[in-house]
Write an enzyme that holds these catalytic residues in place. Structure first.
Site, short mmCIF file in Angstrom:
data_model
loop_
_atom_site.label_atom_id
_atom_site.label_comp_id
_atom_site.label_asym_id
_atom_site.label_seq_id
_atom_site.Cartn_x
_atom_site.Cartn_y
_atom_site.Cartn_z
N LYS A 1 2.93 -20.42 -8.06
CA LYS A 1 2.57 -19.26 -7.22
C LYS A 1 1.84 -19.78 -6.01
CE LYS A 1 2.99 -14.72 -7.40
NZ LYS A 1 4.05 -13.93 -8.05
P1 NAD Z 1 4.58 -3.79 -2.79
O1 NAD Z 1 3.54 -4.27 -1.85
O2 NAD Z 1 5.97 -3.56 -2.31
O3 NAD Z 1 4.14 -2.40 -3.49
C1 NAD Z 1 2.89 -2.18 -4.06
C2 NAD Z 1 2.57 -0.70 -3.83
O4 NAD Z 1 1.41 -0.37 -4.59
C3 NAD Z 1 2.26 -0.38 -2.38
O5 NAD Z 1 3.00 0.79 -2.01
C4 NAD Z 1 0.76 -0.12 -2.36
O6 NAD Z 1 0.38 0.87 -1.42
C5 NAD Z 1 0.52 0.38 -3.79
N1 NAD Z 1 -0.83 0.14 -4.28
C6 NAD Z 1 -1.60 -0.96 -4.12
N2 NAD Z 1 -2.76 -0.82 -4.78
C7 NAD Z 1 -2.71 0.40 -5.36
C8 NAD Z 1 -3.61 1.12 -6.19
N3 NAD Z 1 -4.78 0.60 -6.55
N4 NAD Z 1 -3.24 2.35 -6.61
C9 NAD Z 1 -2.05 2.87 -6.26
N5 NAD Z 1 -1.16 2.23 -5.48
C10 NAD Z 1 -1.49 1.02 -5.04
O7 NAD Z 1 4.54 -4.83 -4.00
P2 NAD Z 1 5.64 -5.02 -5.12
O8 NAD Z 1 6.54 -6.13 -4.73
O9 NAD Z 1 6.22 -3.70 -5.52
O10 NAD Z 1 4.74 -5.60 -6.30
C11 NAD Z 1 3.93 -4.74 -7.11
C12 NAD Z 1 3.48 -5.52 -8.31
O11 NAD Z 1 4.62 -6.00 -9.03
C13 NAD Z 1 2.62 -6.77 -8.03
O12 NAD Z 1 1.74 -6.95 -9.11
C14 NAD Z 1 3.66 -7.89 -8.03
O13 NAD Z 1 3.08 -9.15 -8.30
C15 NAD Z 1 4.53 -7.42 -9.17
N6 NAD Z 1 5.89 -7.98 -9.17
C16 NAD Z 1 6.70 -7.82 -8.10
C17 NAD Z 1 8.00 -8.34 -8.16
C18 NAD Z 1 8.97 -8.14 -7.02
O14 NAD Z 1 10.12 -8.57 -7.18
N7 NAD Z 1 8.60 -7.49 -5.94
C19 NAD Z 1 8.42 -9.04 -9.29
C20 NAD Z 1 7.56 -9.17 -10.38
C21 NAD Z 1 6.30 -8.63 -10.30
#
Ligand code: NAD
Length: 447
Positions: free
Chosen positions: A137
């Site tokens: 990471k």
């Molecule tokens: P992203 O930035 O696209 O979306 C995150 C969303 O959550 C945003 O809309 C943000 O406004 C909202 N948010 C942030 N803090 C918040 C809170 N406290 N309460 C409510 N909403 C909140 O990110 P993502 O890619 O969707 O990733 C989200 C999670 O999933 C992270 O933990 C990331 O590590 C994990 N993840 C993502 C992927 C991927 O392919 N994108 C894969 C595995 C895991």
């Protein structure tokens, strides 16, 4: 329908039994800061699972720590003429099963402990879905929302240049995460390629489809979450019809999971974003919400649902709660208030180890992050394979393969939980550690 009544008596008894055998020895005087430290959370779960597996002392020492941790200080010429120096990290946890794989995060609160934990989770996640990668990471302490495209590009290129010896298709393959996107990956790929004097598409995944990205990658994590939800309902004998879902986070993972679940006939009753929550007991029209968000730039103000407090929303009664935003949102402070039957972790590390025990006590069926959100890295693996073949699958083929891997992984984890009498999270860790340790032993130790 009361949540309690959804839990059959045998399940409640089993959950209690498993809690006894799977409760992590959390220190009673643990502070909230310690509880929410992702590295400590990873370590505690690793130790517990390794003990259950009777992992030998030497292997325990090897797998407990990341192989390599790199800290870089990146000078960037800002638009106003100032020079700013940003701190970045890349942690490689394991190369036993193949090259390292893992995202790059841009956020103000990135820390080495967080990146370490996320790198280790990547090792376990890749092993749970049985793809030939170890975990890594990266991250940079910055606020990408306050930086121009030019500043972001210069920072990304210099960060990539600092990592030149450490990344590569056979070494470590970065991908997007919170605060980064396919444009960031395009800059990383181009910088690496300029240094190598040839185009190397497979050095990163999550690229635009036009330059070697995989079809289906953008939706893959949300799609994987929806596949895991389908299997969980089937396993627990619950119908899709009338299955109420609340999702926290409407970003990449949350919005794609919401759309797919909505299309499958689930009733998405709540969406919690950081700036507001939405609730509609009859179900939210997710396609209409996506159109609203595109126009308004936020879910707030959507006419098809009632505006509610986003923090309170995640404690409302539902069949499935999907945290898909960030770490440490289910903790000792709110776990007892949850009224879901199933917790499906779209985000990485949304639940603390103290909360784990409270959820087990309540009989909540937890689908741990290293299983539930593994659709993303699985599709990244497909992207890496396609780049190396130079031959690209259509979206239906990507989705078919994703479904096969996620379905098999769900059944592997559930069987492990039953066979070893542990909860799903510990089962996923045990399965993963077992797979990694087996290969590490076969390879032997280079000295
Ligand atoms: P992203 O930035 O696209 O979306 C995150 C969303 O959550 C945003 O809309 C943000 O406004 C909202 N948010 C942030 N803090 C918040 C809170 N406290 N309460 C409510 N909403 C909140 O990110 P993502 O890619 O969707 O990733 C989200 C999670 O999933 C992270 O933990 C990331 O590590 C994990 N993840 C993502 C992927 C991927 O392919 N994108 C894969 C595995 C895991």
């Amino acid at each position: 329908m009361a949540t309690e009544s959804l839990v059959p008596a045998t399940e409640r008894r089993d959950a209690k039994e498993r809690r006894k055998s799977a409760a992590i020895a959390v220190q009673p005087d643990m502070s909230y800061e310690q509880e929410t430290n992702p590295w400590l959370a990873q370590e505690a779960r690793f130790d517990f699972a390794a003990k259950k597996l009777n992992l030998d002392d030497g292997m325990w020492k090897i797998l407990r720590q990341p192989t390599r941790e790199l800290i870089v200080h990146i000078p960037v010429g800002m638009d106003d003429g100032r020079i700013e120096v940003f701190t970045g990290y890349r942690v490689q946890h394991s190369i036993s099963r193949g090259p390292c794989k893992g995202g790059v995060r841009y956020a103000p609160d990135v820390s080495l402990d967080e990146v370490r934990a996320l790198a280790s989770w990547m090792t376990w996640k890749c092993a749970v879905v049985n793809i030939p990668f170890g975990g890594a990471k990266g991250g940079i302490i910055c606020d990408p929302h306050k930086m121009s495209q030019g500043e972001l590009e210069r920072m990304t290129r210099r960060y990539t240049a600092e990592l030149m010896e450490f990344i590569g298709p056979e070494k470590d393959v970065p991908a997007p995460d919170v605060g980064t996107n396919e444009q960031t990956m395009a800059w990383m790929m181009d910088t690496y390629s300029m240094h190598m004097r040839q185009t190397v598409t497979s050095v990163v995944t999550g690229k635009p489809v036009s330059m070697g990205g995989s079809r289906g990658r953008v939706e893959a994590t949300g799609r994987g979450v929806s596949i895991i939800c389908d299997h969980a309902l089937e396993h627990l004998g619950m119908p899709i019809q009338g299955c109420r879902v609340i999702i926290q986070g409407f970003g990449n993972v949350g919005s794609n999971a919401a759309k797919l679940l909505f299309e499958k006939g689930y009733t998405v009753v709540g969406i919690a974003e950081y700036d507001g929550g939405l609730f509609n007991a009859m179900g939210i029209d997710i396609n209409a919400l996506l159109r609203h968000r595109k126009q308004a730039g936020s879910v707030v103000g959507f006419a098809g649902a009632e505006a509610v407090d986003p923090l309170e929303l995640i404690t409302r009664e539902c069949e499935i709660l999907i945290p898909a935003a960030t770490e440490n949102v289910i903790t000792s402070r709110n776990a007892a208030d949850l009224k879901c039957r199933i917790l499906c972790e779209g985000a990485n590390g949304p639940t603390t180890m103290v909360a784990d025990d409270i959820l087990a006590e309540k009989g909540i069926f937890v689908l741990p992050d290293i299983l539930a959100n593994a659709g993303g890295v699985t599709a990244s693996y497909f992207e890496w394979v396609q780049d190396r073949m130079g031959y690209f699958w259509n979206e239906a083929e990507v989705n078919r393969r994703l479904d096969l891997i996620m379905s098999e992984s769900f059944h592997d984890v559930i069987s492990y939980a039953v066979t070893h009498n542990v909860n799903n999270r510990i089962a996923a860790y045990m399965l993963a550690i077992d797979r990694v340790a087996f290969v590490a032993k076969q390879r032997g130790m280079y000295a």
